[in-house]
Structures are given as C-alpha cells and as structure tokens.
Motif scaffolding. Structure first.
Motif, mmCIF file in Angstrom:
data_model
loop_
_atom_site.group_PDB
_atom_site.id
_atom_site.type_symbol
_atom_site.label_atom_id
_atom_site.label_comp_id
_atom_site.label_asym_id
_atom_site.label_seq_id
_atom_site.Cartn_x
_atom_site.Cartn_y
_atom_site.Cartn_z
ATOM 1 N N HIS A 88 0.843 -1.199 0.000
ATOM 2 C CA HIS A 88 0.000 0.000 0.000
ATOM 3 C C HIS A 88 0.880 1.252 0.000
ATOM 4 O O HIS A 88 2.028 1.219 0.443
ATOM 5 N N TYR A 89 0.334 2.338 -0.505
ATOM 6 C CA TYR A 89 1.101 3.591 -0.551
ATOM 7 C C TYR A 89 0.154 4.772 -0.706
ATOM 8 O O TYR A 89 -0.990 4.622 -1.159
ATOM 9 N N VAL A 90 0.632 5.937 -0.306
ATOM 10 C CA VAL A 90 -0.131 7.164 -0.465
ATOM 11 C C VAL A 90 -0.373 7.409 -1.961
ATOM 12 O O VAL A 90 0.514 7.215 -2.783
ATOM 13 N N ASN A 91 -1.596 7.820 -2.276
ATOM 14 C CA ASN A 91 -2.019 8.099 -3.656
ATOM 15 C C ASN A 91 -2.219 6.855 -4.501
ATOM 16 O O ASN A 91 -2.259 6.940 -5.734
ATOM 17 N N MET A 92 -2.380 5.675 -3.864
ATOM 18 C CA MET A 92 -2.655 4.485 -4.669
ATOM 19 C C MET A 92 -4.010 4.656 -5.366
ATOM 20 O O MET A 92 -4.989 5.062 -4.769
ATOM 21 N N ALA A 93 -3.995 4.381 -6.666
ATOM 22 C CA ALA A 93 -5.178 4.481 -7.530
ATOM 23 C C ALA A 93 -5.740 5.904 -7.618
ATOM 24 O O ALA A 93 -6.923 6.099 -7.869
ATOM 25 N N TRP A 94 -4.872 6.895 -7.442
ATOM 26 C CA TRP A 94 -5.329 8.284 -7.461
ATOM 27 C C TRP A 94 -5.995 8.654 -8.790
ATOM 28 O O TRP A 94 -7.045 9.286 -8.821
ATOM 29 N N GLU A 95 -5.398 8.244 -9.909
ATOM 30 C CA GLU A 95 -5.985 8.593 -11.206
ATOM 31 C C GLU A 95 -7.350 7.927 -11.391
ATOM 32 O O GLU A 95 -8.269 8.519 -11.959
ATOM 33 N N LEU A 96 -7.511 6.720 -10.881
ATOM 34 C CA LEU A 96 -8.815 6.051 -10.963
ATOM 35 C C LEU A 96 -9.851 6.816 -10.139
ATOM 36 O O LEU A 96 -11.012 6.937 -10.540
ATOM 37 N N TYR A 97 -9.420 7.325 -8.996
ATOM 38 C CA TYR A 97 -10.336 8.121 -8.164
ATOM 39 C C TYR A 97 -10.778 9.375 -8.913
ATOM 40 O O TYR A 97 -11.927 9.812 -8.795
#
Length: 456
Positions: free
Chosen positions: A101-110
């Motif tokens: 896990h990491y900060v901003n995981m799947a950010w573009e999908l969000y």
C-alpha cells in the motif's frame, strides 16, 4: 470539490480471422487516424470495442490521443497480440494484504472513474466516525491541488529507483510524508487497503469482469468475504476498522520473510516465534517478539540465508494476536454472517471456505491468529479452475507468489495479471489498468463494453 475528469487514456482493440488480416487492419486503422487527426480518440475506441466482431486473432494498444495512437501502432513494444483459443477462461480475483500500500494508490482512478470514486467515497464516509478522520485525507492528502495534475506518459521511464530500493524520498512534500507515516499505522492501513481493493473490484465488475472464485491474503480475505456477501459492506467496514484498532493496541512485534519450507520452519518456532505465512514451496514468514525475530534473523543470515524483515509494527497471524481474540469474537457475533455466494479460498485451511466456517465467529478469530496458508490455497484454486489470476490491489506480490506455487507451465505467467501499479512504478494508473483489461480481452474474457463506456 473534486469533479470527474474524462479518461485520459483509451484502449484500442482489433481482431481478425487470420494473422495477415490483423496486420492489414492495423495498417488500415493507422491510415484512417492519420487522415482524421481531428477525431476524438474516445469515439474511435468505442466504435472498435462495440461494433467489431471478436475473432481469434486479437490486438490491443493503450494510447492517449490520435497522435499517440499513431506512435503506439508503429511500436511493437506497446502493441499486445494474441491468438484466442476456443475454450472460455474464468477469472479469479486475488486480494493482497498489507505491504504494498502507498499514499495516492489508484489516485488517477479516483479522479476519472465514477464507480471507483463512489465506492471509495461511500466507504470513507462510513468509516469517518469509526476512525475519527476521513481516510481520503490520508490516502489522497493533496486531493485539491492534485485534481488537475496531468497523467504521465504511458511509455515514460517507468520506475522510481529510490522507491524501488526502499530509500527515503526527497522529503519536499510534508503532506505526503505525514500521510505515509499515518497510512503505515495498522488502524488506518488495514481499512485503507480494504477500501481500495473493494472499490477496484467494483470497477472491474462494472466492466463485466466477474470473478468465479477468489483468494485473499490476510486483510484481502475480508474483501473476498464482503464481495461474496458473507458480510454486508457496512459490516465488512466496521469489522476491518474495529479489528485493526484491536491489533493497534497489542504489543509491537516483528515479521521475517525466510527462504524456507514449512517443514524447515517448524524447528525454529517457540513460545516467542510463530509461523505467520506460507507463501510458496520455500517462502515463509515467521512472526513474534521483536528481540526473538532479530536473533533469528542474525542466526539465519550467518548460515547464508537471505532473510528480509517486513515493514510492520505488529506480528500479524501469530500467537501475539491472541489477546484480541475475545473482543474480536464478541464483535463478529453481532453480525449477520451469511454463506458465501462466490467461492473463495480460506487462509486458515488453504482450501475452499465452507458456509459453516464463514458464519462461525471462531473462524475469524483463527484467521487473525493462525498462519496464512497462501501456497496451498492458490494450488487448490489453480487445480480446480485453471483461471486467469487477477491481482486486485496494489503491486504484484501475490502474482509472484502464485508463480512459485503452481505448475511449471510457460503460459502461466501470461494469465497472472496485475491491476494497480507498485508505488515505484511511474506508469499512470488508468493506462496500467487498461493494459490489463486489454490482456483479459486477448485471453478471451468477454468485456461488457457498454458498461465500460457508461461507467465513464
């Protein structure tokens, strides 16, 4: 307020009855795009997805716009091609646990996928009173300022070496540094991984990618159980949040990945050390009190064994979890557990979950305290269904474990697929996921193209 952005990436699909026809279709498409540079690539992609018949010879490419499509169609490294055999393949979802896990995981999908964003938003709103904070502020600490951030190029240099080697970032963004520290705390990390994996599964299902079976790793089994409707979503969220808080209060511990078989590990165990996981034929994890783990690491390293300490605050799936057993059992008894509607593999037994186990509070206590039997579980799943294994969560850890566990077959690696990049991979989230969607289509999986378009 975050507003939806249009998809910055498109998936072009081509099919034909023969290899020569496929090559001709590729040339014709490139010529057509060259003559119509003012066209919207999304319209071209949708026409190809929904109006052409899917023949055996298939080809896909992910690109940003017409100009990028012309470059991609001439680049063998960006084009994926396959001959689809006649038999239908099923898909099994694999849900990873903590660690990638990491900060901003799947950010573009969000940003660009409404189904994904709606699931994340619902889960985080529900969790607010349980966690005392908005999990979105931890996962996506710069939501407002990042909203219009441009996606990187699909064929950009794809790896961040510092992250890959575990070296500290240049700490210029204090929000990211603070959020990373927060996200690594058990009481937030576990709900966060659940939320992202659940939302990602909902997005895939909306595109017609429905699992015939599932396997989760540790926390990942809770996602599988929720999708299988053993737990309602609200129950799953409450259970994962409360369970994580219970574990957070326990004494700290350590975990060590060792290149040993289960048989070789057993003589090393004692009242301070437990078998925590069996990940492959010679891949195990030992967990326990920090001093005992450190002593074991030194002992095994002196023998020339390459051991690796896991970045964790507690000794998960060990006897150090037992002090939370009573509270967890009481909590699970308050839920209306149901028999699973989708088959999935149990971490506790390494075989298919039964209705009796899934609905028994004692099972969930065992799941917390006993080792994750992933190796035997993935072998059981593979031999019964021979499915495409789709890792639904960040990274490709379970895929790498699976490769070590299932039969030695050169085609196996082609049907173990990721859905979300590692933290150190600089490829854009959507392009990464669309490439996997293309590979599923190449393998013969039927995509719900209408759902794929309507979810945008």
């Amino acid at each position: 307020m975050l507003t939806s952005l249009s998809r910055p990436w498109q998936l072009l699909v081509l099919s034909a009855q023969t290899d020569s026809e496929l090559k001709t279709a590729t040339v014709n498409l490139a010529d057509y795009l060259r003559q119509h540079r003012d066209f919207n690539l999304a319209d071209v992609a949708q026409t190809l997805q929904r109006e052409q018949k899917a023949f055996r010879h298939r080809r896909t490419v992910v690109c940003r716009d017409i100009e990028d499509a012309l470059v991609a169609l001439a680049d063998p490294k960006r084009i994926l091609t396959n001959i689809q055999e006649t038999q239908e393949r099923s898909v099994a979802f694999m849900f990873p646990g903590l660690g990638t896990h990491y900060v901003n995981m799947a950010w573009e999908l969000y940003q660009v996928e409404p189904v994904f964003r709606a699931s994340v938003n619902y889960c985080c709103e529900f969790l607010k009173p349980l966690l005392g904070q908005d999990l979105r502020d931890v996962i996506y600490p710069n939501r407002a300022s990042q909203q219009d951030q441009q996606s990187p190029q699909e064929n950009s240099q794809g790896l961040d070496l510092r992250k890959m080697l575990g070296r500290s970032q240049t700490q210029t963004d204090t929000k990211i540094v603070a959020a990373t520290s927060l996200l690594n705390q058990t009481h937030l990390a576990q709900p966060a991984i659940f939320v992202i994996e659940y939302a990602l599964a909902q997005l895939l299902i909306s595109w017609g990618i429905r699992p015939t079976a599932m396997i989760g790793y540790s926390i990942g089994e809770y996602v599988a159980a929720t999708l299988a409707e053993v737990l309602s979503l609200d129950e799953g969220l409450k259970l994962i949040a409360k369970r994580a808080q219970m574990i957070q209060k326990l004494p700290n511990g350590a975990m060590l990945a060792v290149p040993l078989s289960q048989t070789e590990i057993f003589p090393l165990l004692n009242h301070k050390l437990s078998l925590s996981a069996v990940n492959g034929p010679s891949m195990g994890v030992i967990a326990g009190e920090t001093d005992a783990v450190e002593a074991l690491e030194q002992q095994l390293t002196q023998k020339g064994l390459a051991c690796r300490r896991l970045e964790t605050s507690h000794a998960f799936h060990s006897q150090m979890m037992e002090d939370a057993s009573s509270d967890l059992r009481k909590l699970v008894k308050t839920f209306n557990l149901q028999a699973p509607k989708i088959p999935y593999i149990s971490n506790v037994t390494g075989t298919w979950i039964t209705a009796a186990s899934a609905t028994n509070p004692d099972y969930w206590v065992k799941h917390m305290c006993q080792p994750v039997l992933f190796a035997s579980g993935i072998q059981e799943l593979w031999k019964q269904q021979y499915p495409i294994l789709l890792e639904v969560g960040p990274g490709q850890t379970l895929g790498s474990f699976a490769l070590q566990c299932i039969e030695d077959n050169p085609t196996v690696s082609q049907i173990i697929l990721p859905s979300l990049r590692y933290s150190y991979d600089r490829k854009p989230d959507l392009a990464f996921l669309l490439k996997t969607l293309g590979r599923l289509w190449l393998a013969g999986i039927q995509i719900d193209w209408t759902g794929f378009v309507s979810t945008q």
